[in-house]
Design a protein around this motif. Structure first.
Motif, PDB file in Angstrom:
ATOM      1  N   GLU A 125       0.848  -1.193   0.000  1.00 64.46           N
ATOM      2  CA  GLU A 125       0.000   0.000   0.000  1.00 64.46           C
ATOM      3  C   GLU A 125       0.879   1.237   0.000  1.00 64.46           C
ATOM      4  OE1 GLU A 125      -3.513  -1.803   2.892  1.00 64.46           O
ATOM      5  OE2 GLU A 125      -2.153  -0.301   3.665  1.00 64.46           O
ATOM      6  N   ASP A 126       0.392   2.298  -0.641  1.00 64.72           N
ATOM      7  CA  ASP A 126       1.156   3.543  -0.653  1.00 64.72           C
ATOM      8  C   ASP A 126       1.067   4.295   0.670  1.00 64.72           C
ATOM      9  OD1 ASP A 126       2.124   3.254  -3.247  1.00 64.72           O
ATOM     10  OD2 ASP A 126       0.342   4.171  -4.121  1.00 64.72           O
ATOM     11  N   ASN A 127      -0.059   4.214   1.345  1.00 68.10           N
ATOM     12  CA  ASN A 127      -0.259   4.979   2.580  1.00 68.10           C
ATOM     13  C   ASN A 127      -0.395   4.064   3.781  1.00 68.10           C
ATOM     14  OD1 ASN A 127      -0.345   7.474   1.202  1.00 68.10           O
ATOM     15  ND2 ASN A 127      -2.445   7.051   0.604  1.00 68.10           N
ATOM     16  N   ALA A 128       0.381   4.361   4.809  1.00 72.02           N
ATOM     17  CA  ALA A 128       0.288   3.617   6.065  1.00 72.02           C
ATOM     18  C   ALA A 128      -0.919   4.124   6.850  1.00 72.02           C
ATOM     19  CB  ALA A 128       1.555   3.829   6.883  1.00 72.02           C
ATOM     20  N   PRO A 129      -1.486   3.283   7.703  1.00 70.52           N
ATOM     21  CA  PRO A 129      -2.642   3.727   8.478  1.00 70.52           C
ATOM     22  C   PRO A 129      -2.262   4.763   9.518  1.00 70.52           C
ATOM     23  CG  PRO A 129      -1.965   1.543   9.188  1.00 70.52           C
ATOM     24  CD  PRO A 129      -1.144   1.895   7.981  1.00 70.52           C
ATOM     25  N   ASP A 130      -3.182   5.643   9.778  1.00 66.49           N
ATOM     26  CA  ASP A 130      -3.036   6.672  10.793  1.00 66.49           C
ATOM     27  C   ASP A 130      -3.902   6.268  11.978  1.00 66.49           C
ATOM     28  OD1 ASP A 130      -4.347   9.575  11.738  1.00 66.49           O
ATOM     29  OD2 ASP A 130      -2.192   9.592  11.365  1.00 66.49           O
ATOM     30  N   ALA A 131      -3.554   6.712  13.159  1.00 69.17           N
ATOM     31  CA  ALA A 131      -4.322   6.365  14.359  1.00 69.17           C
ATOM     32  C   ALA A 131      -5.782   6.809  14.250  1.00 69.17           C
ATOM     33  CB  ALA A 131      -3.680   6.982  15.586  1.00 69.17           C
TER      34      ALA A 131
END
Length: 99
Positions: free
Chosen positions: A41-47
């Motif tokens: 995935e290009d974007n990691a998860p944010d809290a």
């Protein structure tokens, strides 16, 4: 020589700041590449990402933290060694841990 030791940490501050800034940028790039390899995935998860689970968020934070800590340590150590080689004085005042 004693005078040099008391002033060197102040002289090292701008060098440390520059190393910290550049290592942060490098660590950000490394984390994005690592996340792409790990999860494709290009974007990691944010809290605050509602669609991601706890596990994903905690794993992403742990990987990011490990990369940032490793890159910062390499940059700090490299800068300290360079200062020591050029001045003969280690830039830290004591042997305390990371702040």
């Amino acid at each position: 020589m004693a005078k040099k030791k008391t002033k060197l940490p102040l002289v090292y501050k701008p060098v440390g700041f520059l190393l910290g800034w550049s290592s942060g940028a490098l660590a950000g790039l490394a984390f994005r590449k690592a996340w792409k390899v790990i999860r494709h995935e290009d974007n990691a998860p944010d809290a605050l990402d509602r669609d991601r689970g706890w596990g994903e968020i905690v794993v992403a934070a742990a990987v990011q933290g490990a990369i940032f800590a490793a890159v910062r340590s390499v940059a700090d150590r490299t800068g300290a060694k360079a200062i020591e080689r050029s001045t003969g004085v280690w830039p830290a005042e004591d042997k305390g841990g990371r702040d």
